[in-house]
Design a protein around this motif. Structure first.
Motif, PDB file in Angstrom:
ATOM      1  N   GLN A   1       0.827  -1.203   0.000  1.00 29.40           N
ATOM      2  CA  GLN A   1       0.000   0.000   0.000  1.00 29.40           C
ATOM      3  C   GLN A   1       0.866   1.261   0.000  1.00 29.40           C
ATOM      4  O   GLN A   1       0.545   2.230  -0.687  1.00 29.40           O
ATOM      5  CB  GLN A   1      -0.936   0.002   1.216  1.00 29.40           C
ATOM      6  CG  GLN A   1      -2.043  -1.015   1.111  1.00 29.40           C
ATOM      7  CD  GLN A   1      -2.968  -0.999   2.313  1.00 29.40           C
ATOM      8  OE1 GLN A   1      -2.592  -0.614   3.418  1.00 29.40           O
ATOM      9  NE2 GLN A   1      -4.202  -1.434   2.098  1.00 29.40           N
ATOM     10  N   TYR A   2       1.972   1.234   0.738  1.00 27.74           N
ATOM     11  CA  TYR A   2       2.863   2.390   0.774  1.00 27.74           C
ATOM     12  C   TYR A   2       3.451   2.659  -0.610  1.00 27.74           C
ATOM     13  O   TYR A   2       3.436   3.788  -1.101  1.00 27.74           O
ATOM     14  CB  TYR A   2       3.989   2.191   1.797  1.00 27.74           C
ATOM     15  CG  TYR A   2       4.844   3.425   1.926  1.00 27.74           C
ATOM     16  CD1 TYR A   2       4.541   4.391   2.872  1.00 27.74           C
ATOM     17  CD2 TYR A   2       5.917   3.663   1.064  1.00 27.74           C
ATOM     18  CE1 TYR A   2       5.289   5.555   2.974  1.00 27.74           C
ATOM     19  CE2 TYR A   2       6.673   4.818   1.153  1.00 27.74           C
ATOM     20  CZ  TYR A   2       6.353   5.761   2.102  1.00 27.74           C
ATOM     21  OH  TYR A   2       7.084   6.914   2.175  1.00 27.74           O
ATOM     22  N   VAL A   3       3.972   1.616  -1.234  1.00 30.18           N
ATOM     23  CA  VAL A   3       4.585   1.761  -2.561  1.00 30.18           C
ATOM     24  C   VAL A   3       3.549   2.255  -3.574  1.00 30.18           C
ATOM     25  O   VAL A   3       3.853   3.123  -4.404  1.00 30.18           O
ATOM     26  CB  VAL A   3       5.227   0.431  -3.014  1.00 30.18           C
ATOM     27  CG1 VAL A   3       5.627   0.460  -4.474  1.00 30.18           C
ATOM     28  CG2 VAL A   3       6.450   0.125  -2.138  1.00 30.18           C
ATOM     29  N   ALA A   4       2.319   1.749  -3.488  1.00 27.00           N
ATOM     30  CA  ALA A   4       1.263   2.191  -4.412  1.00 27.00           C
ATOM     31  C   ALA A   4       0.938   3.669  -4.215  1.00 27.00           C
ATOM     32  O   ALA A   4       0.654   4.386  -5.179  1.00 27.00           O
ATOM     33  CB  ALA A   4       0.005   1.346  -4.222  1.00 27.00           C
ATOM     34  N   ALA A   5       0.995   4.141  -2.977  1.00 25.67           N
ATOM     35  CA  ALA A   5       0.647   5.533  -2.670  1.00 25.67           C
ATOM     36  C   ALA A   5       1.820   6.504  -2.830  1.00 25.67           C
ATOM     37  O   ALA A   5       1.614   7.713  -2.820  1.00 25.67           O
ATOM     38  CB  ALA A   5       0.107   5.626  -1.243  1.00 25.67           C
ATOM     39  N   HIS A   6       3.039   5.975  -2.968  1.00 25.52           N
ATOM     40  CA  HIS A   6       4.240   6.814  -3.051  1.00 25.52           C
ATOM     41  C   HIS A   6       5.097   6.393  -4.250  1.00 25.52           C
ATOM     42  O   HIS A   6       6.139   5.749  -4.065  1.00 25.52           O
ATOM     43  CB  HIS A   6       5.049   6.718  -1.750  1.00 25.52           C
ATOM     44  CG  HIS A   6       4.310   7.188  -0.552  1.00 25.52           C
ATOM     45  ND1 HIS A   6       3.508   6.359   0.203  1.00 25.52           N
ATOM     46  CD2 HIS A   6       4.224   8.413   0.009  1.00 25.52           C
ATOM     47  CE1 HIS A   6       2.976   7.044   1.188  1.00 25.52           C
ATOM     48  NE2 HIS A   6       3.387   8.311   1.091  1.00 25.52           N
ATOM     49  N   PRO A   7       4.677   6.749  -5.458  1.00 21.50           N
ATOM     50  CA  PRO A   7       5.471   6.391  -6.643  1.00 21.50           C
ATOM     51  C   PRO A   7       6.912   6.907  -6.494  1.00 21.50           C
ATOM     52  O   PRO A   7       7.139   7.999  -5.965  1.00 21.50           O
ATOM     53  CB  PRO A   7       4.753   7.105  -7.788  1.00 21.50           C
ATOM     54  CG  PRO A   7       3.364   7.337  -7.284  1.00 21.50           C
ATOM     55  CD  PRO A   7       3.498   7.528  -5.790  1.00 21.50           C
ATOM     56  N   GLY A   8       7.854   6.086  -6.910  1.00 19.44           N
ATOM     57  CA  GLY A   8       9.254   6.472  -6.829  1.00 19.44           C
ATOM     58  C   GLY A   8       9.933   6.046  -5.543  1.00 19.44           C
ATOM     59  O   GLY A   8      11.135   6.250  -5.369  1.00 19.44           O
ATOM     60  N   GLU A   9       9.162   5.475  -4.605  1.00 18.66           N
ATOM     61  CA  GLU A   9       9.746   4.979  -3.366  1.00 18.66           C
ATOM     62  C   GLU A   9       9.561   3.466  -3.297  1.00 18.66           C
ATOM     63  O   GLU A   9       8.600   2.922  -3.847  1.00 18.66           O
ATOM     64  CB  GLU A   9       9.080   5.618  -2.145  1.00 18.66           C
ATOM     65  CG  GLU A   9       9.352   7.102  -2.002  1.00 18.66           C
ATOM     66  CD  GLU A   9       8.735   7.672  -0.738  1.00 18.66           C
ATOM     67  OE1 GLU A   9       8.935   7.073   0.347  1.00 18.66           O
ATOM     68  OE2 GLU A   9       8.057   8.707  -0.837  1.00 18.66           O
ATOM     69  N   VAL A  10      10.490   2.799  -2.610  1.00 20.49           N
ATOM     70  CA  VAL A  10      10.402   1.356  -2.409  1.00 20.49           C
ATOM     71  C   VAL A  10      10.693   1.058  -0.944  1.00 20.49           C
ATOM     72  O   VAL A  10      11.337   1.841  -0.251  1.00 20.49           O
ATOM     73  CB  VAL A  10      11.387   0.592  -3.332  1.00 20.49           C
ATOM     74  CG1 VAL A  10      11.008   0.776  -4.790  1.00 20.49           C
ATOM     75  CG2 VAL A  10      12.831   1.010  -3.093  1.00 20.49           C
TER      76      VAL A  10
END
Length: 187
Positions: free
Chosen positions: A156-165
């Motif tokens: 969910q975090y990755v989906a909400a924060h493009p460019g972060e992993v």
């Protein structure tokens, strides 16, 4: 071929949930995050420990807007009987899907054809109906709901924060990574 980032295939099934038989389809998994949790069979040994663990953590998944669908090739009638007779399974409030034809298990590529049972497969499906996490384990290896919860939070975090992993062992609130040329060879 990997199922990651593929859209779930159409299905319709009857399930047991909160004392009722309900119809479930692929459309029910769209528009929210979902966990599709395959297990070999009702009235077995490792399966009830996994399903009870999910039941014990269901509220935490719900807080994240995640619905859980447990699936086996048993019928919805069998799910009800198990729910009514097992203290562990009696805790379950999430949807228990019957897949006696093996259609859903085949769709997710976990059906063991020669025995008609599903492998232990865990799939996290995003609101667009695309599979973001796949985990398949051997029959004797139980899964951990808290680790699944951590993975869902990361997805969910990755989906909400493009460019972060999210790095290994990432926990909610911890630092993430922004892949770039500057990071190459520095991790």
């Amino acid at each position: 071929m990997s199922l990651i980032n593929t859209e779930i295939k159409p299905f319709k099934a009857t399930a047991f949930k909160n004392g009722k038989f309900v119809e479930v389809s692929d459309a029910d998994l769209k528009g929210k995050w979902s966990v599709v949790f395959f297990y070999p069979a009702d009235f077995t040994f490792v399966c009830p420990t996994e399903l009870e663990d999910l039941a014990d953590n269901y509220a935490a998944f719900q807080k994240l807007g995640v619905e859980i669908y447990s699936v086996s090739t048993d019928t919805h009638f069998c799910h009800k009987a198990w729910h009514d007779t097992s203290a562990a399974i009696g805790k379950i409030e999430y949807t228990m899907v019957g897949d006696p034809t093996g259609t859903i298990s085949r769709n997710f590529e976990v059906l063991i054809e020669d025995v008609g049972l599903a492998d232990r497969g865990t799939f996290v499906v995003d609101p667009e109906g695309k599979i973001q996490i796949v985990e398949i384990t051997a029959g004797g290896i139980g899964r951990d709901a808290t680790e699944l919860l951590r993975k869902v939070k990361a997805a969910q975090y990755v989906a909400a924060h493009p460019g972060e992993v999210c790095p290994a062992k990432w926990q909610e609130g911890e630092k993430t990574l922004a892949p770039s040329l500057d990071l190459v060879g520095k991790i």
